[in-house]
Design an enzyme around this catalytic site. Structure first.
Site, PDB file in Angstrom:
ATOM      1  N   THR A  13       0.830  -1.221   0.000  1.00 61.07           N
ATOM      2  CA  THR A  13       0.000   0.000   0.000  1.00 61.07           C
ATOM      3  C   THR A  13       0.860   1.265   0.000  1.00 61.07           C
ATOM      4  O   THR A  13       0.763   2.101  -0.904  1.00 61.07           O
ATOM      5  CB  THR A  13      -0.915  -0.001   1.256  1.00 61.07           C
ATOM      6  N   VAL A  14       1.718   1.413   1.000  1.00 61.30           N
ATOM      7  CA  VAL A  14       2.488   2.656   1.133  1.00 61.30           C
ATOM      8  C   VAL A  14       3.609   2.714   0.088  1.00 61.30           C
ATOM      9  O   VAL A  14       3.886   3.777  -0.488  1.00 61.30           O
ATOM     10  CB  VAL A  14       3.064   2.804   2.562  1.00 61.30           C
ATOM     11  N   ALA A  33      14.039  19.479  -3.422  1.00 60.36           N
ATOM     12  CA  ALA A  33      15.148  18.735  -2.793  1.00 60.36           C
ATOM     13  C   ALA A  33      16.507  19.228  -3.276  1.00 60.36           C
ATOM     14  O   ALA A  33      17.523  19.026  -2.612  1.00 60.36           O
ATOM     15  CB  ALA A  33      14.999  17.249  -3.092  1.00 60.36           C
ATOM     16  N   ALA A  43      12.671  -4.072  -3.582  1.00 57.65           N
ATOM     17  CA  ALA A  43      12.534  -5.483  -3.181  1.00 57.65           C
ATOM     18  C   ALA A  43      11.106  -5.729  -2.736  1.00 57.65           C
ATOM     19  O   ALA A  43      10.539  -4.931  -1.983  1.00 57.65           O
ATOM     20  CB  ALA A  43      13.485  -5.803  -2.026  1.00 57.65           C
ATOM     21  N   ILE A 136      -0.129  13.496   8.320  1.00 59.48           N
ATOM     22  CA  ILE A 136       0.026  14.734   9.107  1.00 59.48           C
ATOM     23  C   ILE A 136       1.500  14.901   9.492  1.00 59.48           C
ATOM     24  O   ILE A 136       2.087  13.977  10.057  1.00 59.48           O
ATOM     25  CB  ILE A 136      -0.809  14.681  10.417  1.00 59.48           C
ATOM     26  N   GLY A 187      -6.808  -0.448   2.586  1.00 63.17           N
ATOM     27  CA  GLY A 187      -5.359  -0.383   2.881  1.00 63.17           C
ATOM     28  C   GLY A 187      -5.038   0.381   4.147  1.00 63.17           C
ATOM     29  O   GLY A 187      -3.892   0.760   4.370  1.00 63.17           O
ATOM     30  N   ASP A 201      -1.446  -0.174  17.852  1.00 61.77           N
ATOM     31  CA  ASP A 201      -0.857   0.764  16.880  1.00 61.77           C
ATOM     32  C   ASP A 201      -0.830   2.183  17.469  1.00 61.77           C
ATOM     33  O   ASP A 201       0.176   2.890  17.353  1.00 61.77           O
ATOM     34  CB  ASP A 201      -1.676   0.715  15.580  1.00 61.77           C
ATOM     35  N   LYS A 205       2.399   4.704  18.447  1.00 56.56           N
ATOM     36  CA  LYS A 205       2.537   6.104  18.013  1.00 56.56           C
ATOM     37  C   LYS A 205       2.650   7.061  19.204  1.00 56.56           C
ATOM     38  O   LYS A 205       3.454   7.996  19.184  1.00 56.56           O
ATOM     39  CB  LYS A 205       1.343   6.474  17.131  1.00 56.56           C
ATOM     40  N   GLY A 302      -3.567   5.214   4.492  1.00 53.92           N
ATOM     41  CA  GLY A 302      -3.862   5.167   3.055  1.00 53.92           C
ATOM     42  C   GLY A 302      -2.601   5.412   2.245  1.00 53.92           C
ATOM     43  O   GLY A 302      -1.624   5.980   2.741  1.00 53.92           O
TER      44      GLY A 302
HETATM   45  P1  NDP Z   1       1.633  -3.844   2.892  1.00 51.79           P
HETATM   46  O1  NDP Z   1       1.454  -5.193   3.478  1.00 51.79           O
HETATM   47  O2  NDP Z   1       0.589  -3.315   1.980  1.00 51.79           O
HETATM   48  O3  NDP Z   1       3.019  -3.797   2.102  1.00 51.79           O
HETATM   49  C1  NDP Z   1       4.190  -4.425   2.531  1.00 51.79           C
HETATM   50  C2  NDP Z   1       4.873  -5.011   1.312  1.00 51.79           C
HETATM   51  O4  NDP Z   1       6.161  -5.492   1.672  1.00 51.79           O
HETATM   52  C3  NDP Z   1       4.100  -6.200   0.743  1.00 51.79           C
HETATM   53  O5  NDP Z   1       4.092  -6.133  -0.669  1.00 51.79           O
HETATM   54  C4  NDP Z   1       4.914  -7.386   1.256  1.00 51.79           C
HETATM   55  O6  NDP Z   1       4.795  -8.527   0.467  1.00 51.79           O
HETATM   56  C5  NDP Z   1       6.308  -6.834   1.187  1.00 51.79           C
HETATM   57  N1  NDP Z   1       7.242  -7.531   2.064  1.00 51.79           N
HETATM   58  C6  NDP Z   1       7.031  -7.960   3.330  1.00 51.79           C
HETATM   59  N2  NDP Z   1       8.134  -8.541   3.819  1.00 51.79           N
HETATM   60  C7  NDP Z   1       9.053  -8.502   2.840  1.00 51.79           C
HETATM   61  C8  NDP Z   1      10.400  -8.946   2.734  1.00 51.79           C
HETATM   62  N3  NDP Z   1      11.020  -9.547   3.755  1.00 51.79           N
HETATM   63  N4  NDP Z   1      11.045  -8.753   1.578  1.00 51.79           N
HETATM   64  C9  NDP Z   1      10.431  -8.144   0.541  1.00 51.79           C
HETATM   65  N5  NDP Z   1       9.164  -7.687   0.575  1.00 51.79           N
HETATM   66  C10 NDP Z   1       8.484  -7.867   1.718  1.00 51.79           C
HETATM   67  O7  NDP Z   1       1.879  -2.836   4.099  1.00 51.79           O
HETATM   68  P2  NDP Z   1       1.642  -1.264   4.116  1.00 51.79           P
HETATM   69  O8  NDP Z   1       2.174  -0.661   2.893  1.00 51.79           O
HETATM   70  O9  NDP Z   1       0.259  -1.000   4.523  1.00 51.79           O
HETATM   71  O10 NDP Z   1       2.538  -0.869   5.380  1.00 51.79           O
HETATM   72  C11 NDP Z   1       3.938  -0.751   5.280  1.00 51.79           C
HETATM   73  C12 NDP Z   1       4.447  -0.065   6.532  1.00 51.79           C
HETATM   74  O11 NDP Z   1       3.885   1.236   6.603  1.00 51.79           O
HETATM   75  C13 NDP Z   1       4.070  -0.736   7.852  1.00 51.79           C
HETATM   76  O12 NDP Z   1       5.108  -0.566   8.757  1.00 51.79           O
HETATM   77  C14 NDP Z   1       2.840   0.021   8.292  1.00 51.79           C
HETATM   78  O13 NDP Z   1       2.648  -0.013   9.684  1.00 51.79           O
HETATM   79  C15 NDP Z   1       3.212   1.405   7.843  1.00 51.79           C
HETATM   80  N6  NDP Z   1       2.107   2.320   7.633  1.00 51.79           N
HETATM   81  C16 NDP Z   1       1.050   1.940   6.857  1.00 51.79           C
HETATM   82  C17 NDP Z   1       0.031   2.837   6.597  1.00 51.79           C
HETATM   83  C18 NDP Z   1      -1.134   2.474   5.757  1.00 51.79           C
HETATM   84  O14 NDP Z   1      -2.026   3.309   5.605  1.00 51.79           O
HETATM   85  N7  NDP Z   1      -1.192   1.295   5.180  1.00 51.79           N
HETATM   86  C19 NDP Z   1       0.073   4.201   7.142  1.00 51.79           C
HETATM   87  C20 NDP Z   1       1.250   4.504   7.934  1.00 51.79           C
HETATM   88  C21 NDP Z   1       2.216   3.580   8.169  1.00 51.79           C
HETATM   89  P3  NDP Z   1       3.659  -9.614   0.890  1.00 51.79           P
HETATM   90  O15 NDP Z   1       2.346  -8.925   0.687  1.00 51.79           O
HETATM   91  O16 NDP Z   1       3.881 -10.730  -0.064  1.00 51.79           O
HETATM   92  O17 NDP Z   1       3.924  -9.969   2.304  1.00 51.79           O
HETATM   93  N1  HSE Z   2      -3.186   1.007  10.497  1.00 50.47           N
HETATM   94  C1  HSE Z   2      -2.808   2.348  10.733  1.00 50.47           C
HETATM   95  C2  HSE Z   2      -4.050   3.185  10.978  1.00 50.47           C
HETATM   96  C3  HSE Z   2      -2.041   2.881   9.557  1.00 50.47           C
HETATM   97  O1  HSE Z   2      -5.143   2.720  10.662  1.00 50.47           O
HETATM   98  O2  HSE Z   2      -3.925   4.293  11.476  1.00 50.47           O
HETATM   99  C4  HSE Z   2      -1.474   4.244   9.778  1.00 50.47           C
HETATM  100  O3  HSE Z   2      -0.462   4.230  10.727  1.00 50.47           O
END
Ligand code: NDP
Ligand code: HSE
Length: 438
Positions: A13-14, A33, A43, A136, A187, A201, A205, A302
């Site tokens: 997602t992110v 920048a 990766a 934010i 997401g 969570d 924070k 998101g």
């Molecule tokens: P996702 O699960 O959508 O994305 C993580 C990605 O990383 C997946 O594609 C996953 O693959 C891949 N991945 C996991 N482990 C490995 C590895 N060892 N090597 C290579 N690829 C790997 O997570 P999000 O994007 O939602 O979240 C990412 C981070 O951001 C987290 O720490 C989350 O807490 C943080 N975050 C998320 C927010 C949100 O709105 N979603 C907001 C703020 C923070 P696979 O799916 O196959 O496991």
């Molecule tokens: N799962 C977290 C939330 C993502 O819903 O706030 C953002 O940190």
């Protein structure tokens, strides 16, 4: 000037949001920048998915180690989430002289001290704006914008999923499980959504924010944490009737006895701006001694809102890349050797107001028994309502709002009131915060 090269760990997602924002706003970001920011290598476990997202021309690997050791990578962006592998990769990136940008609050809340120490030793930066309150810029505000202030307290809606669930339940009458599924599809939710709904969570924070606000080490293990799974529609509507909204808040306060650090559902007067923050939006109120109360509002989760914070960090790191490490903003806002050892108050010592809901038989003397117990424990009543009995029921709901009281006194009162023969079942207790500007 030559571009700065990014190695991206995880394109979920992110990660995909970050890729999209960097691509769409490439020229504007480079203007800010001072150099172009280029994703050199990505990766992800699923190479085909990654290729579909990024198209041709970017190196993709399933081996995250290739990214953190790649000789051309200047900044590693960790967006895989989780504690263990993410920490190992982050430390390896640092060891290899890379700066790190991460959105991973779980990792920082648990291993931040070790990670920041390693980064300081290597003279690299670890930036984490996206880890708290999504889009934010609250880390920047706390660490830089409010640096003149002694911070008195912070209270925030800092979990988008939880707020989305509470808002949809209240406004559309949807069930908890239905809304949680929607949050997952959008997401917003963590890989393990119990982190969202059980307050973990938000605890990650608030422990990070408390550390920056008060110049103390990150102490996630000391956060009192209660989620939203036990909230009932009944309490949400009684709160409304009384002029309050229930929100899952992360709260930290500096008191003369120590620091309060807690996450729990909270009644807030509905006239407060923060009480009207709905859906996935987050809001953080920070009270400083000089500035007074300040409010920060925006999407808490998101793809692109979070990417906005990730890319802001990338620009910051790019700008400071060549600066003397001693001149950079310290990770936690104060110099690492000047962190203070202020005690975190046990929950029993916390002082707040309370909403208590109990069921009692509609008999003479019941209210007197309850008020007598409260008085003996020095709990002053702010308001008390007895509802009409429901059809075919003998018992009535009684709702008590208290003035500021100490948690251990409330615990004792609850135990004693539950023992009364006229009181049935368990008492519901929800904490209440006025969040006034004083
Ligand atoms: P996702 O699960 O959508 O994305 C993580 C990605 O990383 C997946 O594609 C996953 O693959 C891949 N991945 C996991 N482990 C490995 C590895 N060892 N090597 C290579 N690829 C790997 O997570 P999000 O994007 O939602 O979240 C990412 C981070 O951001 C987290 O720490 C989350 O807490 C943080 N975050 C998320 C927010 C949100 O709105 N979603 C907001 C703020 C923070 P696979 O799916 O196959 O496991
Ligand atoms: N799962 C977290 C939330 C993502 O819903 O706030 C953002 O940190």
């Amino acid at each position: 000037m030559k571009p700065i090269n990014i190695g991206l760990l995880g394109i979920g997602t992110v990660g995909s949001g970050t890729f999209a924002v960097l691509k769409r706003n490439q020229a504007e970001i480079a203007r800010r920048a001072g150099r172009e920011i280029v994703i050199k290598i990505i990766a992800d476990r699923d190479i085909e998915k990654a290729r579909r997202i990024v198209g041709d021309g970017t190196l993709i690997t399933s081996d995250a180690n290739e990214v953190v050791t790649h000789p051309d990578v200047d900044i590693v962006v960790e967006l895989i989430g989780g504690y263990t592998t993410a920490k190992e990769l982050t430390l390896k990136a640092i060891e290899n002289g890379k700066h790190v940008v991460t959105a991973n609050k779980a990792m920082l809340a648990s291993h931040g001290t070790e990670i920041f120490a390693a980064a300081e030793k290597q003279g690299v930066m670890v930036a984490f704006e996206a880890a708290v309150a999504g889009g934010i810029p609250i880390i920047k505000a706390l660490r830089e914008g409010l640096t003149a202030n002694r911070i008195e307290w912070i209270a925030g809606i800092i979990n988008g999923t939880g707020n989305f669930i509470l808002s949809e339940m209240r406004s559309k009458g949807l069930s908890f499980d239905t809304v949680l599924e929607q949050a997952k599809e959008l997401g917003y939710a963590e890989a393990d959504p119990t982190f969202d709904i059980e307050g973990i969570d938000a605890a990650h924070k608030i422990s990070i924010m408390a550390s920056i606000a008060f110049g103390i080490p990150i102490q996630f293990d000391k956060v009192y944490t209660e989620g939203i799974t036990k909230l009932t529609g009944e309490d949400i509507s009684y709160a409304e009737e009384l002029g309050y909204r229930i929100k899952l808040l992360g709260i930290t306060k500096k008191t003369s006895k120590g620091i309060e650090l807690r996450v729990h559902p909270t009644l807030i007067p509905s006239r407060r701006l923060i009480a009207n923050v709905e859906g996935v939006m987050n809001a953080v109120v920070v009270k400083g001694d000089a500035v007074g109360p300040t409010l920060y509002y925006g999407p808490g989760a998101g793809a692109e809102p979070t990417a906005s914070a990730v890319v802001a960090d990338l620009v910051d790191v790019t700008r400071m890349h060549t600066a003397d490490p001693k001149q950079r903003v310290p990770h936690l806002g104060v110099q690492p050797n000047l962190l203070l050892d202020i005690p975190i108050l046990p929950m029993e010592e916390v002082e707040t107001s309370y909403y208590l809901r109990l069921q009692a038989l509609d008999r003479p003397g019941v209210l007197a028994d309850i008020t007598c117990i409260l008085a003996e424990l020095e709990i002053s009543i702010d308001a008390m309502i007895q509802k009409e009995p429901k059809k075919n029921e003998e018992q009535v709901d009684i709702i008590v709002l208290t003035h500021l009281s100490i948690e251990k006194n409330i615990n004792a009162a609850i135990t004693r009131i539950e023992e009364l023969s006229s009181v049935m079942g368990k008492i519901t207790r929800i904490r209440l915060e006025e969040l006034s500007s004083k």
